[in-house]
Design an enzyme around this catalytic site. Structure first.
Site, PDB file in Angstrom:
ATOM      1  CB  SER A  37      -0.884  -0.024   1.259  1.00 12.72           C
ATOM      2  OG  SER A  37      -1.396   1.245   1.561  1.00 12.72           O
ATOM      3  CE1 TYR A  51      -3.088  -2.657   5.736  1.00 11.04           C
ATOM      4  CE2 TYR A  51      -2.425  -0.402   5.244  1.00 11.04           C
ATOM      5  CZ  TYR A  51      -2.851  -1.646   4.818  1.00 11.04           C
ATOM      6  OH  TYR A  51      -3.031  -1.876   3.484  1.00 11.04           O
TER       7      TYR A  51
END
Length: 269
Positions: free
Chosen positions: A133, A146
């Site tokens: 990401s 995350y």
């Protein structure tokens, strides 16, 4: 010739879109999910094999690799897609939540790689893809666990590229922007909320609560198209931003880091 694939996290989102694209194009695909009923649509397709896979489970990882080799005669492409988001600042996320985040987002891909690499050494190559990401390169407030897991995943991928390229192993990190999936709804909330952090990430938290309604989200089919193109490239790149928003965010982050490095060099050296 079709490739032989193992794709994790095919129950929804970009994983499902990729599995559908591959199966429709005649590729040989081991379609996996923690609950096989979520991928029942692939049952009966002659070039698809459905299998349960929780990437936190060593034995299920081993069984998935063995099944791919048994049914397809080998494994060419491993797409490490399974993952989820954990919301919360550093102080708010419990030790159990941090461990769970890393078990799925980092240790799962590592388990599968350890099992796939002997196959790739024997057959002279393979391709490992890591679904990361923009948060794997630039942090966002309220996504501490995350972000840390994705930073670590990219470190794993880059290490693999240095260690195994001479074995014919290709490595690609897919740095995703914002996609129209169930990501926002599936975000895990922190166990130890602290009101003092709300001013820092409050707007982002609200955005995640309505993530699927945000304008400009990328369609999951863009991810599938990108993966297919990357795997078919004779010399695929190590890093691929997926989505125009990803390109913009990563470029801005690189420019910011360059400024920070220059400033630190002037102040300390």
């Amino acid at each position: 010739m079709p490739h032989r694939w193992l794709v994790t996290g095919c129950s929804s989102g970009v994983g499902r879109a990729l599995a559908e694209r591959l199966v429709d194009e005649g590729e040989q695909v081991l379609v996996t999910a923690r609950r096989t009923e979520t991928v029942a649509r692939f049952e009966g397709r002659p070039n698809a094999v459905v299998a349960p896979l929780d990437v936190r489970d060593e034995e299920q990882c081993r069984a998935a690799i063995d099944l791919a080799v048994d049914r397809f005669g080998g494994l060419d492409v491993l797409v490490n897609n399974a993952g989820y988001g954990q919301f919360g600042a550093v102080e708010e996320v419990s030790a159990e939540q941090v461990l769970a985040q890393f078990e799925t987002n980092l240790f799962g891909p590592w388990r599968l790689l350890r099992l796939a690499l002997p196959q790739w050494r024997a057959q002279g190559g393979g391709h490992a893809l890591f679904v990361s990401s923009t948060a794997g390169f630039t942090p966002y407030p309220g996504l501490s666990a995350y972000t840390a897991s994705k930073f670590a995943l990219e470190g794993l991928a880059e290490s693999l590229a240095q260690e195994a390229t001479h074995l014919g192993v290709r490595v690609t990190i897919l740095q995703l922007g914002a996609f129209a999936t169930g990501y926002g709804r599936a975000m895990i909330q922190p166990s130890l909320p602290v009101a003092a952090y709300v001013p820092v990430y409050g707007e982002m938290r609200t955005a995640f609560e309505h993530f699927e309604q945000l304008p400009g989200l990328n369609d999951p089919t863009l991810f599938a198209e990108t993966v297919v193109r990357v795997v078919r490239e004779p010399n695929p790149p190590l890093r691929v931003p997926v989505g125009p928003d990803a390109q913009a965010h990563l470029t801005a982050a690189l420019e910011q880091r360059a400024k920070q490095l220059a400033a630190a060099g002037e102040d300390f050296f």
